[in-house]
Design an enzyme around this catalytic site. Structure first.
Site: not given
Length: 263
Positions: A68, A82
């Site tokens: 990632y 997030d």
């Protein structure tokens, strides 16, 4: 029957389920479609979409390590980890931006798809319930700080399946994952998005074992075949270019655990 793996570049704002539904609508009615590893709605990047008999190989593809690229916003918190959660600016920027590598225990976020008492954790969290997820072992193979500019920092992280990058970022301190892109799954790369691979090719990361005609007949019916020179714990059983099955090593034999032929 079709057996293919589609390398799909998921955009932000859609779920992995949305992608599967879109692909399913483009195929003949009744075609099975799945995927090999969820991406959060805010995340982008590589999603392996499994078509037809390829859905039978899901667990072997899901077990592959992931890579990632993440952007952390520092001095802020998010209840989901997030940018889609409730954001609070604290101004407390973490002093160190080191993500631990190696084997470790990780507690999945409350807003995650793990099950708690038979229900998805995020469903309980959305109702305002206190959610206590269970720690589980993960491996961070590599974690590099790519850049740091003010209240943001970029990381590249390679980790085992089931690792929550959101949690790794939140563990820095007051920080949340503002951007997340999955750039690789095992040997598959985001640069190859759009390719649709035959399953036999997509499973090239598994060691092959060539079968005789008689052994192929046994494997098709789930019967064990001799291990031969196969060294790996999981093996592709091949009859020429045809993928017959995936087998697991059992002493000196190979036990078919997923059979693709006959369809």
């Amino acid at each position: 029957m079709t057996a293919e793996v589609l390398l799909h570049a998921k955009p932000a704002g859609v779920t992995s389920h949305d992608v599967v539904a879109e692909v399913r609508r483009s195929l003949p009615r009744g075609t099975k479609v799945g995927h090999a590893g969820t991406l959060d709605p805010f995340a982008t990047g590589l999603l392996l979409v499994l078509i037809g008999r390829a859905t039978r190989a899901q667990r072997f593809l899901m077990e592959l390590p992931k890579t990632y690229r993440a952007v952390a916003r520092l001095g802020w918190t998010s209840d989901t980890g997030d940018r889609d959660g409730e954001l609070v600016e604290t101004g407390r920027v973490p002093e160190r931006l080191d993500i631990p590598v190696g084997e470790q225990l990780q507690r999945p976020p409350a807003y995650s798809a793990v099950r708690v008492a038979g229900e998805r954790a995020y469903a309980r969290a959305r109702r305002g319930e206190t959610v206590e997820t269970q720690e589980r072992p993960v491996i961070v193979h590599r974690a590099e700080l790519l850049w740091h500019d003010g209240d943001r920092a970029g990381f590249e992280i390679e980790c085992s399946a089931g690792t929550y990058v959101r949690a790794l970022i939140a563990d820095l301190g007051d920080a949340y994952c503002e951007e997340l892109e999955r750039t690789a799954i095992g040997p598959f790369r985001i640069a190859d998005a759009g390719r649709q691979l035959p399953l036999a090719e997509a499973l090239d990361f598994l060691e092959p074992r060539a079968l005789t005609d008689a052994e192929a007949g046994d494997a098709m019916h789930g019967r064990r075949v001799p291990r031969g020179n196969a060294a790996g714990p999981e093996v592709r059983l091949m009859a020429g270019e045809r993928l017959i099955a995936i087998a697991e090593a059992r002493a000196e034999e190979l036990q078919p655990v997923v059979v693709f032929e006959p369809a």
